[in-house]
Every structure is written in C-alpha cells, then in structure tokens.
Scaffold this active site. Structure first.
Site, PDB file in Angstrom:
ATOM      1  CE  LYS A 134      67.475   6.448  96.666  1.00 60.11           C
ATOM      2  NZ  LYS A 134      65.976   6.353  96.838  1.00 60.11           N
ATOM      3  CE1 TYR A 218      69.084   5.582 101.392  1.00 60.08           C
ATOM      4  CE2 TYR A 218      67.059   4.878 100.306  1.00 60.08           C
ATOM      5  CZ  TYR A 218      67.898   5.888 100.736  1.00 60.08           C
ATOM      6  OH  TYR A 218      67.571   7.194 100.506  1.00 60.08           O
TER       7      TYR A 218
END
Ligand code: NAD
Length: 363
Positions: A134, A218
């Site tokens: 990511k 996140y």
C-alpha cells in the site's frame, strides 16, 4: 445420472480453475505440489528488511526465495541472512527473467508508490502471482492499469493490507455486519505519526509521497470498515506545519466522509502528529480501538463491556500466509487490487477537495 452430473461439475470447476491461472501456474501443475510458495521481494528498503523478510521466516505457506534490487551492495547480506541463491537474484533490468524461474511463484512489490504500477505490470507479464504494498498507487488510473494487467495475464493481485488479516480488526467489522448496536451514526478515524525524515519519497510528489497515501489509507479504511459502506462524498482540509519540508505534498489532512446510510466519518491523517484510534458511535452503543493500525497489539472495547483483544505479535506473517493459501486453494484474497483502488478513489477526492477550498467532492 447423478454421477455424470458430479463428474461434469468437477470438470467445469477444473476448467474454470485452469482458465483463471497463468501459464506459469499451469506449468506448476505438472510439477510436484509445493508446500510453500516461493516469494521474490522487489525493493529492499525498510519494510522489506525489517518486517517482510523476517516475517517470511514465520510463515507456513510461503518463503523468501528471490530478491530484486537496484543496489548490488545489499545482495551479500541478503544472501547470507536468507540463503537466497545466485540464480534468484535480479536487478530492475533483468526483472522480467523471473518468468523462467520455477522457484518463484509470487512477486511482492515493496517500492515507493510511484513505482508500484510499473513493477506490478512488468511482474504480471512474467505470469507470476502479484502482491503489492500500500498505497496501491498514486492514482486511480494507475490502480486500474495494475488490475487490468493482472487480469490480462491471468494472475491475481493482492494489496499488502496487513490490518485486514488481523483478528482484532475483523472483530470490529463483525459488529457492524451483525448490527450489534444498530446502525452506525458517527465515526472518528485517525492515523498519524511524527515523520522525522526530511528528504525521503514521503515528501516527494513525483514518488507518490504525502500523508494521504501513507497513513491516509489506514484512516480511510477504519471508516470504510467500521461502516461497511463506501463513502459518497468527501470534504477535506489539507495543511502543513512544516512548509520547508512539506511543500510538494500534504503533511496533514482532516476530512469528512459521508456514507449512503447517512453515517458520517471525521478522519485525520498526519506526518506531524502521533495518533492512532477509531471510535464508532452506533444507534445503541459505541466501540473504540486504540491503536487501530499497529503491526500488532491492536485492541479495543465496546459499550456493553466486551473487550477486543486477540494477541497478534506481527500481522505480516498472517497476511502472507492467508494470501498464499488463497492462491493455493484458489479462493478470494482478503484484500485484492479492487480494495486498494477503493481507498485511492477516496485519497484522490480528499486531495481534490483540499486543493479547492474544502469543497464537497462527490464520489
Ligand atoms: P524505503 O524508502 O525504506 O524503501 C524503498 C526501496 O525502494 C529502497 O530499497 C530503495 O532503494 C528502492 N528504490 C528504488 N528506486 C527508488 C527511487 N527512485 N527512489 C527511492 N527509493 C527507490 O520505503 P519503505 O518504507 O520500505 O516503503 C516501501 C513500500 O512499502 C511503500 O509502498 C510503503 O508505503 C510500504 N510500506 C508499508 C507498510 C505497511 O505497514 N504495510 C509499512 C512501511 C512501508
């Protein structure tokens, strides 16, 4: 008749499985079944060195077999530490030769975000299975190109969303699914740390830096997973307290996400503030997680007194084992490329709103 039907179903499943796999996996079908998939890491920076390679020593279904690096001086240490054979060491130039290497089943791209697209597309063209760190890429267009390349080459793409493999994160996702406290009304989701480096890709626009791709995904995931919905609009404020360092990309972002059910999430992401928590207020109760995105040690509580805590030392072995098993059993990935794209869609909207006076951006 029954037996004929069973045999037809069996053949159909076999045909569908074959169609879904690349020539490399087909070739592998003629070799003895491997107990562990061989993984090659592309990029040997902090995350590969400190978390993924050591994590692979604790996996049951995959193992470190290859490395791809642009820094030859790193090679001896890696070979010594992990027993990587000479024939499994690649440079960025001969990366494509992995196609002919039966030791490697999976390529894991762990480079700065701006390089994810190129190395995922080139990796997919080798016919190997793809994992990518990511943020999936700096733009939705890049994410889509990565998904398309994997589909075209009949390989599967997973994003390194370690948290989604954590039973503590799965526990709070279950609460909304089961409507334990009724509908979600309001979420607060924050992820940030004080980034001390001043000349890293995290401060470079060209390399895909900025807090939104890093800690932003996140905070976004906290909100998406806590509501179980995709946002329909975003209003954001982006800022920096250190303009001498963060002049190309944002240091901090605060943003409001609106969801189809009417739920709202306020989110914060920062390279200037240490924070890591999730609070969900439902019709009839609440849930808190702190931390919500640690490598391990995530924990929480609920208004009915339930504690959320399953000890997890490190999420990475769990993630890689789950993804290896998904390949071996031909079952869905927990976090496929499409999941990476969903977050980048929100990241793009946050940056667009932040650059345009916090206007509401519809998704
Ligand atoms: P890093 O800067 O420590 O390492 C990057 C690697 O890329 C280095 O080996 C560097 O040599 C190589 N590289 C090749 N070309 C480069 C170039 N032009 N500029 C800079 N580096 C270049 O970064 P990292 O922290 O290891 O992050 C790598 C990836 O892993 C990123 O996508 C990051 O977001 C991700 N990451 C994920 C987590 C997680 O918890 N899932 C944690 C840390 C990093």
């Amino acid at each position: 008749m029954k037996n004929e039907r069973r045999s037809f179903i069996k053949k159909s499943i076999a045909a569908a499985t074959v169609a879904a796999f690349s020539p490399n996996v087909l070739l592998a079908a003629t070799r003895p079944v491997k107990e562990k998939l061989g993984v090659a890491l592309v990029g040997l920076g902090y995350y590969s060195t400190d978390l993924i390679a050591p994590g692979l020593l604790n996996t049951q279904h995959c193992e470190l077999k290859g490395i791809v690096t642009g820094t030859p001086s790193k090679i001896p240490t890696w070979q010594e530490k992990y027993g990587v054979e000479d024939k499994n060491v690649y440079s960025y130039d001969n990366y494509g030769d992995i196609a002919n290497n039966p030791d490697i089943d999976v390529i894991y791209v762990i480079l700065p975000p701006s390089m994810h697209k190129e190395y995922t597309v080139r990796g997919a063209e080798t016919g190997k299975q793809m994992w990518c760190e990511k943020p999936m890429a700096p733009s939705v267009a890049d994410c889509q190109a990565m998904i398309d390349a994997c589909n075209k080459n009949k390989v599967r793409l997973a994003i390194g969303y370690r948290c989604q493999h954590d039973p503590n994160i799965q526990a709070y996702r279950k609460v909304v699914k089961e409507q334990r406290f009724g509908k979600v009304k309001m979420v607060n989701s924050a992820a940030g740390y004080f980034e001390r480096r001043t000349d890293h890709w995290k401060q470079s626009k060209a390399m895909g830096g900025g807090v939104m791709g890093d800690m932003g995904v996140y905070a976004i995931q906290g909100a998406r997973m806590a509501t179980g919905e995709e946002p329909i609009s975003v209003s954001a404020h982006t800022m920096t307290t250190r303009p001498e360092i963060y002049h190309e990309v944002e240091e901090t972002a605060t943003y409001l996400l609106r969801f189809p059910s009417g739920a709202m999430a306020t989110c914060q992401s920062s390279f200037g503030v240490n924070m890591n928590h999730l609070q969900v207020n439902y019709e009839k109760g609440w849930l808190k997680m702190e931390p919500q995105t640690g490598y391990g040690g995530n924990r929480g509580s609920m208004s009915d007194g339930t504690e959320i805590y399953t000890p997890v030392k490190r999420q990475q072995p769990l993630q890689m084992d789950n993804d290896a098993l998904a390949l071996m059993n031909n079952t869905p990935y927990i976090a496929p490329g499409e999941e990476g794209l969903r977050d980048i869609r929100v990241v793009e909207a946050v940056l667009k709103s932040g650059a345009n006076g916090s206007c509401e951006v519809k998704l």
